[in-house]
Design a protein around this motif. Sequence first.
Motif, PDB file in Angstrom:
ATOM      1  N   UNK A 246       0.776  -1.123   0.016  1.00 49.02           N
ATOM      2  CA  UNK A 246       0.012   0.047   0.111  1.00 49.02           C
ATOM      3  C   UNK A 246       0.864   1.163  -0.073  1.00 49.02           C
ATOM      4  N   UNK A 247       1.688   1.336   0.925  1.00 48.21           N
ATOM      5  CA  UNK A 247       2.643   2.602   0.927  1.00 48.21           C
ATOM      6  C   UNK A 247       3.583   2.720  -0.256  1.00 48.21           C
ATOM      7  N   UNK A 248       3.747   1.623  -1.180  1.00 45.21           N
ATOM      8  CA  UNK A 248       4.656   1.838  -2.308  1.00 45.21           C
ATOM      9  C   UNK A 248       3.587   1.999  -3.642  1.00 45.21           C
ATOM     10  N   UNK A 249       2.512   2.464  -3.288  1.00 48.24           N
ATOM     11  CA  UNK A 249       1.775   3.006  -4.334  1.00 48.24           C
ATOM     12  C   UNK A 249       1.927   4.352  -4.923  1.00 48.24           C
ATOM     13  N   UNK A 250       1.779   4.852  -6.055  1.00 46.35           N
ATOM     14  CA  UNK A 250       1.701   6.282  -6.230  1.00 46.35           C
ATOM     15  C   UNK A 250       0.640   6.892  -5.593  1.00 46.35           C
ATOM     16  N   UNK A 251       0.857   8.104  -5.086  1.00 41.80           N
ATOM     17  CA  UNK A 251      -0.606   8.713  -4.319  1.00 41.80           C
ATOM     18  C   UNK A 251      -1.193   8.142  -3.324  1.00 41.80           C
TER      19      UNK A 251
ATOM     20  N   UNK B  34       5.521   6.822  -3.897  1.00 42.12           N
ATOM     21  CA  UNK B  34       6.078   5.503  -3.458  1.00 42.12           C
ATOM     22  C   UNK B  34       7.150   5.658  -2.529  1.00 42.12           C
ATOM     23  N   UNK B  35       7.180   4.459  -1.320  1.00 45.25           N
ATOM     24  CA  UNK B  35       8.231   4.601  -0.289  1.00 45.25           C
ATOM     25  C   UNK B  35       9.565   4.287  -0.981  1.00 45.25           C
ATOM     26  N   UNK B  36       9.405   3.388  -2.015  1.00 48.15           N
ATOM     27  CA  UNK B  36      10.611   2.828  -2.471  1.00 48.15           C
ATOM     28  C   UNK B  36      11.248   4.112  -3.241  1.00 48.15           C
ATOM     29  N   UNK B  37      10.725   4.950  -3.529  1.00 47.16           N
ATOM     30  CA  UNK B  37      11.440   6.435  -4.049  1.00 47.16           C
ATOM     31  C   UNK B  37      11.861   7.227  -3.015  1.00 47.16           C
ATOM     32  N   UNK B  38      11.132   7.143  -2.012  1.00 43.05           N
ATOM     33  CA  UNK B  38      11.666   8.325  -0.746  1.00 43.05           C
ATOM     34  C   UNK B  38      12.833   7.503  -0.163  1.00 43.05           C
TER      35      UNK B  38
END
Length: 406
Positions: free
Chosen positions: A79-84, A91-95
């Motif tokens: 869920x936290x890795x979905x855009x928006x 995305x958490x994987x981007x942060x």
Amino acid sequence: MSMHGADSRASIPRRAVGGLQQPLPPLAVPGQRQPPESAGTGRHAVVRERVGRRLYAIDGIRLLAALMVAMHHYAGTNRVNQPGNAIWDRRVSDIMPTVFRFSSYGWIGVEIFFVISGFVICMSCWGRTPSQFFVSRVMRLYPAYWFAVLFTTAVLVAVPGVWERLRPREVLLNLTMLQSGSSVANVDGVYWTLWSELRFYLLFLLVVMTGLTYRKVVVFCCVWGAGAMLAPVSGFPLLELVANPDGAWYFIAGLALYLMHRFGQDLLLWGILALAWLMGQHELGQRIDEVEHVSGWRGSVLIFTVFLLAMVAIALGATDRIRWKWLVTAGALTYPLYLMHYAAGTAMINRLRDTMDARLLIVVVLAGFLVLSWLVHRFVERPVAGMLKRGLATSFTRMRNAGQAG
């Protein structure tokens, strides 16, 4: 908690005599004279010396598992890795890609909880009556849970937008911890594990009622395991509900580990543990495919295997020298932390995500919940548990007296 390990020279099953752990006698060999037992020296004295010690290492593993689950919910779910997404908005994987990579495996903390629960429940109710078992579970589960339900509800009212609030009647039903049986949603999603725990307690209570012995617990493991294997293909919803195939083998692993701890290792217990591992690795893969979608099977099985090996070391006495007092506090924080961290924590992250670095925010939120967990343990769990113990003890005494009078 009591604490003792297997003798380093041999692995001999043990029995309980007069509240103390005693080695079971060796198998009789025809034509061979058995040596007399020495009641006060040698192996027996070592076992007596270990009785009553706390398993500090388990307290530490429990807190580690709770932190794993919290990190997963904050920075490792699909869920936290979905855009928006409603928590981080991207995305958490981007942060924080590294944090996401490790946190994606944190869900295994739940399986760790189940194994520890099987171990601790078997240990804590050995030699107890059914009423004592019932009182101990009510004292342990409900005070922090009641606070968590009210606390989380209040936070979701104050910080809307991330989670849907339940209706008042649904919140009130949550206070029973039986909402899953009525198909009512949980105030916090993590409560689903309590439903598995409650079903385990009810099943194990049947064994407690007959008096716990090595043989009875082994038979229970085998019967429950058979039910868990048959339930998914049986077509009987009631059997699946009772057998709990998704969680049964983790509890069974904990029971087998406690029998190793109390009576010593043997091939039968190793077989039960091996079967629990085999069934567990399959369930881990299913959960990844159907629920998690963020971690790999190999890494999950590796983490689970390392944990089981650590529990084997604890069961066989390899951690007897670990007696760090702070681990007692760590263990006490685990349950309140688990109950409160998810819905309330992610709602707070949603409001604070633009105020500081994401990694620092997670640390701050976790630290805040650890402090709150200590306060709940000190000012809610302890006093309320004491009142429940006195009240329920009086109730069961009256029930016994009424039965005798009748």
